[in-house]
Design a protein around this motif. Structure first.
Motif, PDB file in Angstrom:
ATOM      1  N   GLY A 146       0.832  -1.209   0.000  1.00 29.17           N
ATOM      2  CA  GLY A 146       0.000   0.000   0.000  1.00 29.17           C
ATOM      3  C   GLY A 146       0.860   1.249   0.000  1.00 29.17           C
ATOM      4  N   PHE A 147       1.941   1.184   0.803  1.00 31.12           N
ATOM      5  CA  PHE A 147       2.838   2.327   0.904  1.00 31.12           C
ATOM      6  C   PHE A 147       3.466   2.658  -0.451  1.00 31.12           C
ATOM      7  CE2 PHE A 147       7.121   4.010   1.393  1.00 31.12           C
ATOM      8  CZ  PHE A 147       6.884   5.148   2.140  1.00 31.12           C
ATOM      9  N   TRP A 148       4.058   1.631  -1.104  1.00 27.19           N
ATOM     10  CA  TRP A 148       4.760   1.903  -2.372  1.00 27.19           C
ATOM     11  C   TRP A 148       3.784   2.162  -3.517  1.00 27.19           C
ATOM     12  CZ3 TRP A 148       9.222   3.857  -2.136  1.00 27.19           C
ATOM     13  CH2 TRP A 148      10.129   3.479  -1.139  1.00 27.19           C
ATOM     14  N   GLU A 149       2.583   1.626  -3.407  1.00 24.59           N
ATOM     15  CA  GLU A 149       1.574   1.910  -4.431  1.00 24.59           C
ATOM     16  C   GLU A 149       1.273   3.416  -4.456  1.00 24.59           C
ATOM     17  OE1 GLU A 149      -1.689  -0.077  -6.691  1.00 24.59           O
ATOM     18  OE2 GLU A 149      -2.086  -0.493  -4.572  1.00 24.59           O
ATOM     19  N   ASP A 150       1.157   4.000  -3.268  1.00 23.99           N
ATOM     20  CA  ASP A 150       0.902   5.449  -3.196  1.00 23.99           C
ATOM     21  C   ASP A 150       2.044   6.228  -3.840  1.00 23.99           C
ATOM     22  OD1 ASP A 150      -1.370   4.864  -1.813  1.00 23.99           O
ATOM     23  OD2 ASP A 150      -0.634   5.534   0.166  1.00 23.99           O
ATOM     24  N   VAL A 151       3.288   5.835  -3.522  1.00 27.38           N
ATOM     25  CA  VAL A 151       4.431   6.556  -4.082  1.00 27.38           C
ATOM     26  C   VAL A 151       4.466   6.383  -5.603  1.00 27.38           C
ATOM     27  CG1 VAL A 151       6.948   6.788  -4.083  1.00 27.38           C
ATOM     28  CG2 VAL A 151       5.753   6.288  -1.933  1.00 27.38           C
ATOM     29  N   ALA A 152       4.321   5.137  -6.052  1.00 29.85           N
ATOM     30  CA  ALA A 152       4.437   4.845  -7.486  1.00 29.85           C
ATOM     31  C   ALA A 152       3.352   5.548  -8.301  1.00 29.85           C
ATOM     32  CB  ALA A 152       4.376   3.336  -7.718  1.00 29.85           C
ATOM     33  N   SER A 153       2.216   5.803  -7.664  1.00 29.43           N
ATOM     34  CA  SER A 153       1.105   6.436  -8.385  1.00 29.43           C
ATOM     35  C   SER A 153       1.402   7.875  -8.795  1.00 29.43           C
ATOM     36  CB  SER A 153      -0.164   6.418  -7.521  1.00 29.43           C
ATOM     37  OG  SER A 153      -0.503   5.083  -7.249  1.00 29.43           O
ATOM     38  N   THR A 154       2.457   8.463  -8.244  1.00 26.58           N
ATOM     39  CA  THR A 154       2.775   9.846  -8.603  1.00 26.58           C
ATOM     40  C   THR A 154       3.596   9.926  -9.894  1.00 26.58           C
ATOM     41  OG1 THR A 154       4.858   9.897  -7.354  1.00 26.58           O
ATOM     42  CG2 THR A 154       2.834  10.454  -6.137  1.00 26.58           C
ATOM     43  N   PHE A 155       3.945   8.760 -10.471  1.00 25.32           N
ATOM     44  CA  PHE A 155       4.742   8.750 -11.707  1.00 25.32           C
ATOM     45  C   PHE A 155       3.843   8.591 -12.921  1.00 25.32           C
ATOM     46  CE2 PHE A 155       7.642   7.714  -8.392  1.00 25.32           C
ATOM     47  CZ  PHE A 155       8.866   8.240  -8.791  1.00 25.32           C
ATOM     48  N   SER A 156       4.422   8.821 -14.112  1.00 22.69           N
ATOM     49  CA  SER A 156       3.600   8.553 -15.286  1.00 22.69           C
ATOM     50  C   SER A 156       3.956   7.175 -15.851  1.00 22.69           C
ATOM     51  CB  SER A 156       3.678   9.713 -16.282  1.00 22.69           C
ATOM     52  OG  SER A 156       4.726   9.634 -17.126  1.00 22.69           O
ATOM     53  N   TRP A 157       2.963   6.315 -15.858  1.00 18.29           N
ATOM     54  CA  TRP A 157       3.094   4.930 -16.327  1.00 18.29           C
ATOM     55  C   TRP A 157       2.348   4.797 -17.642  1.00 18.29           C
ATOM     56  CZ3 TRP A 157       5.721   1.110 -13.432  1.00 18.29           C
ATOM     57  CH2 TRP A 157       6.144   1.524 -12.149  1.00 18.29           C
ATOM     58  N   GLN A 158       2.900   4.027 -18.559  1.00 18.27           N
ATOM     59  CA  GLN A 158       2.194   3.773 -19.820  1.00 18.27           C
ATOM     60  C   GLN A 158       1.028   2.828 -19.548  1.00 18.27           C
ATOM     61  OE1 GLN A 158       5.785   2.388 -21.595  1.00 18.27           O
ATOM     62  NE2 GLN A 158       6.280   4.350 -22.555  1.00 18.27           N
ATOM     63  N   SER A 159       1.224   1.901 -18.622  1.00 19.50           N
ATOM     64  CA  SER A 159       0.080   1.157 -18.075  1.00 19.50           C
ATOM     65  C   SER A 159       0.433   0.674 -16.675  1.00 19.50           C
ATOM     66  CB  SER A 159      -0.340   0.006 -18.995  1.00 19.50           C
ATOM     67  OG  SER A 159       0.652  -0.980 -19.018  1.00 19.50           O
ATOM     68  N   LYS A 160      -0.581   0.568 -15.841  1.00 14.01           N
ATOM     69  CA  LYS A 160      -0.367   0.285 -14.418  1.00 14.01           C
ATOM     70  C   LYS A 160      -0.026  -1.174 -14.152  1.00 14.01           C
ATOM     71  CE  LYS A 160      -1.187   3.996 -11.816  1.00 14.01           C
ATOM     72  NZ  LYS A 160      -1.920   4.814 -10.868  1.00 14.01           N
ATOM     73  N   TRP A 161       0.531  -1.403 -12.996  1.00 11.77           N
ATOM     74  CA  TRP A 161       0.925  -2.746 -12.553  1.00 11.77           C
ATOM     75  C   TRP A 161      -0.298  -3.561 -12.132  1.00 11.77           C
ATOM     76  CZ3 TRP A 161       2.165   2.021 -10.657  1.00 11.77           C
ATOM     77  CH2 TRP A 161       1.450   2.437  -9.507  1.00 11.77           C
ATOM     78  N   ASP A 162      -0.113  -4.917 -12.146  1.00 12.35           N
ATOM     79  CA  ASP A 162      -1.162  -5.810 -11.651  1.00 12.35           C
ATOM     80  C   ASP A 162      -1.001  -6.039 -10.156  1.00 12.35           C
ATOM     81  OD1 ASP A 162      -1.929  -6.153 -14.276  1.00 12.35           O
ATOM     82  OD2 ASP A 162      -0.621  -7.909 -14.541  1.00 12.35           O
ATOM     83  N   LYS A 163       0.258  -6.025  -9.726  1.00 12.59           N
ATOM     84  CA  LYS A 163       0.558  -6.337  -8.333  1.00 12.59           C
ATOM     85  C   LYS A 163       1.769  -5.494  -7.964  1.00 12.59           C
ATOM     86  CE  LYS A 163       0.934 -10.520  -5.496  1.00 12.59           C
ATOM     87  NZ  LYS A 163       1.843  -9.979  -4.486  1.00 12.59           N
ATOM     88  N   VAL A 164       1.797  -4.975  -6.738  1.00 13.41           N
ATOM     89  CA  VAL A 164       2.912  -4.095  -6.360  1.00 13.41           C
ATOM     90  C   VAL A 164       4.211  -4.883  -6.181  1.00 13.41           C
ATOM     91  CG1 VAL A 164       3.806  -2.506  -4.591  1.00 13.41           C
ATOM     92  CG2 VAL A 164       1.423  -2.352  -5.332  1.00 13.41           C
ATOM     93  N   LEU A 165       4.127  -6.038  -5.514  1.00 10.82           N
ATOM     94  CA  LEU A 165       5.364  -6.743  -5.173  1.00 10.82           C
ATOM     95  C   LEU A 165       5.172  -8.241  -5.140  1.00 10.82           C
ATOM     96  CD1 LEU A 165       8.291  -6.834  -3.968  1.00 10.82           C
ATOM     97  CD2 LEU A 165       7.262  -6.502  -1.721  1.00 10.82           C
TER      98      LEU A 165
END
Ligand code: 7RM
Length: 630
Positions: free
Chosen positions: A23-42
């Motif tokens: 949950g913690f890293w998902e919040d951080v990673a969401s501030t970047f621009s992704w061409q498509s999002k991840w299925d699972k954080v880790l």
């Protein structure tokens, strides 16, 4: 990305990162621009090891370093380049210009046959083109392998061959202080031993005459004539490799530490913003060379991901005089300054007069990295450079960790001289005893491990995953082992005490004792050698070599010079021993293992307590070594 802005917020973030890492890293990673999002954080296990962050996420790190800033920061300065010669003009490059130049050079690489997944070697001076070319590799999905321009032809060839690089980027020469070095000559010599390089693209920096090989060598400026500045960013999987960077370990052969796109990106920006507490109009300067991990993460990626202004300096701290760092701080109104203890100690020796000439009032935060900072150097830095108002962030991390792991957050968490203090949110360090049991509580000492994955951790060693497992994940199963010893004080603050393996740290440069020994042994008159580190006032550690010569030759000063020359040729000048002692034998156990403990004691000049020497094959050599010690 929002940064931590108070001590209570640090505590809250830390708790969150331990209780709910995804949950913690998902919040951080969401501030970047992704061409498509991840299925699972880790997804992870530390046995193989197999670590995947932001699984199936797609991105290109250069879109995050460049494209996403253009709308509101296109005219902001991204890179300020300060030349070796203070009389040459500095160069400022805006985000718009940097974007354009990266795209152009990416097209140069494509024109020369580069593809996603190819390895490209960069052997270059600290000029803007080095940062541009690094980003251009990332733009097209090629894996960059930057080799520090102080390494020898042999070391360069080894690194090119280990990763089967197909393109080499270099320059005619470089300027460093009063010296001018012909890089292209060194590259030519290296390429005689490489057969995977199809193209060598040569930047003109010094204008000196160089040999150009037909069908292989191309001028950088000619290649730029052939391209436009449009280049779509390659779509990269979060776990596609971004770069390899060679680093020394306890065996003779340096290993290619491999970092991957998504996790490295997320942690580079997160750690940069939080440790240095970067604010929008700050000017940030890291004095490292891009040939080391500090340059990768905290000259290029961390700052550019944050939309910061980052300074790149071509020269050395003592040219034209020992005030150069401070002259540059005044000239560019530097707010955040990040350097190495060895530089601080070297400048300390020149006194404070050269500092008082300059206005350092723009400085807010000072950083230290690469080796333990001794209290005297810390105090000197705090008082004379920081004028007792700047925060000092003593940042502990490694090539393998990709980013800063343990450090104060400037102006937010406490600092304490010689302590790296507390882990960043998301980092779970632990101390273990020699049996691998975790040591709980405070006021304890042990070997430093990390027990949970973090986004920018090493994924593999290039071409040899087994080696990655053996070196980092086997000593203490289930944990990443750093190779460092560490104390945790009453307050829970960490203090790194130095390497516990056969790695020495000379001026912040990691060197394997075996690597230096292999170099020395290349000399025809050398039969065997043993290398240890010893305390050195400026370099932190110096290199002390015990050398056994062929019985037909006599040890002389000339021979010592020849050996230094051999090491320079085999590895580079940074690996040259500070002291050489000729000996007739080495203290070995009956099983033939060199007792380095004894050699270290003698090198330190402490022969009072050498411990038990009765198990040695030939106890007499010890007395001979003591008598001949320098
Ligand atoms: C960033 C870098 C890593 C080794 C590491 C330590 C030593 C680095 C500190 C430090 C004490 C520090 N990468 N080290 N930083 N020791 N305090 N703040 O240096 O891969 O080249 O070296 O450097 O021994 O294991 S590196």
């Amino acid at each position: 990305m929002k940064k931590i802005d108070s001590f209570s917020e640090y505590n809250r973030a830390y708790e969150h990162s331990v209780n709910d890492p995804e949950g913690f890293w998902e919040d951080v990673a969401s501030t970047f621009s992704w061409q498509s999002k991840w299925d699972k954080v880790l997804d992870w296990e530390f046995d193989t090891p197999n670590v995947n962050w932001f699984v199936n996420g797609k991105l290109n790190i250069t879109e995050n370093c460049l494209d996403r800033h253009l709308a509101d920061k296109g005219d902001k300065i991204a890179i300020i380049w300060e030349p070796n010669d203070p009389n040459e003009d500095a160069i400022s490059i805006t985000y718009n210009e940097l974007h354009q130049r990266v795209c152009e050079f990416a097209n140069v690489l494509l024109n020369n046959g580069a593809k996603k997944g190819d390895r490209i070697c960069l052997y270059m001076p600290m000029v803007p083109e080095l940062a541009i070319a690094t980003l251009a590799c990332a733009r097209i999905g090629a894996i960059h392998s930057v080799v520090f321009a102080g390494f020898s032809a042999k070391a360069l060839a080894d690194r090119i061959n280990d990763a089967d690089c197909n393109i080499l980027l270099t320059s005619d020469g470089l300027f460093r202080g009063t010296k001018q070095l012909c890089l292209k000559d060194i590259a030519d010599e290296a390429l005689q031993h490489c057969n995977t390089i199809n193209a060598c693209i040569v930047l003109q920096r010094t204008g000196q005459d160089v040999n150009m090989t037909n069908g292989r060598d191309l001028w950088w400026h000619d290649e730029l004539q052939k391209v436009n500045h449009h280049c779509d960013a390659q779509i990269m999987d979060s776990e596609d490799p971004l770069f390899v960077l060679y680093t020394s370990g306890s065996t003779g052969k340096p290993k290619g530490v491999q970092h991957h796109c998504g996790g490295y990106m997320v942690y580079a920006e997160y750690s940069f913003r939080n440790v240095f507490q970067y604010e929008e109009d700050d000017v940030y300067w890291c004095t490292a060379d891009i040939g080391w991990i500090t340059g990768h993460s905290y000259i290029i990626y961390g700052p550019l991901l944050s939309g910061a202004t980052t300074i790149m300096f071509e020269g050395v701290p003592t040219y034209p005089d020992a005030g150069r760092f401070w002259e540059i701080c005044e000239k560019h109104r530097v707010n955040i300054f990040y350097t190495a203890p060895t530089a601080i100690r070297a400048l300390q020796a020149y006194g404070t007069e050269v500092i008082e000439k300059y206005d350092l009032s723009s400085l807010k935060t000072l950083g230290s990295v690469g080796e333990p900072i001794n209290e005297e150097a810390w105090d000197w830095y705090y008082k004379n450079i920081g004028k007792e108002k700047c925060w000092i962030v003593d940042t502990w991390w490694q090539t393998e960790t990709g980013g800063i792991m343990i450090s104060p957050l400037a102006h937010i968490t406490k600092m304490k001289p010689t302590f790296a203090t507390l882990p960043l949110p998301g980092i779970q360090p632990c101390l273990v005893d020699t049996d691998g049991n975790e040591i709980q509580g405070n006021d304890v000492e042990g070997n430093l491990c990390v027990k949970f994955p973090w986004p920018s951790m090493i994924r593999t060693t290039y071409g040899d995953h087994e080696r990655c497992k053996q070196v980092y994940f086997s000593t203490y199963p289930g944990k990443y082992f750093t190779g460092d010893g560490c104390k945790r004080d009453q307050d829970g603050f960490y203090r790194i005490t130095g390497r516990v393996d056969d790695v020495i740290n000379v001026s912040g440069h990691r060197m394997g004792t075996a690597e230096v020994e292999n170099g020395i042994n290349e000399h025809v008159s050398v039969v065997e050698s043993a290398v240890v580190g010893y305390p050195h006032d400026i370099k932190g550690q110096g290199i002390y070599a015990y050398v056994i010569l062929d019985s037909s030759v006599d040890g002389s000063e000339d021979l010592k010079k020849e050996i230094l020359h051999t090491v320079t040729t085999e590895i580079g000048p940074i690996a040259k021993p500070d002291k050489i002692q000729f000996v007739s034998g080495l203290p070995k156990t009956r099983s033939g293992k060199i007792m380095r403990r004894i050699l270290r004691k003698v090198a330190e000049g402490d022969t009072s307590n050498l411990g038990d020497t009765s198990t040695l094959l030939d106890p007499n050599v010890v007395q001979e070594i003591i008598n001949g010690a320098q």
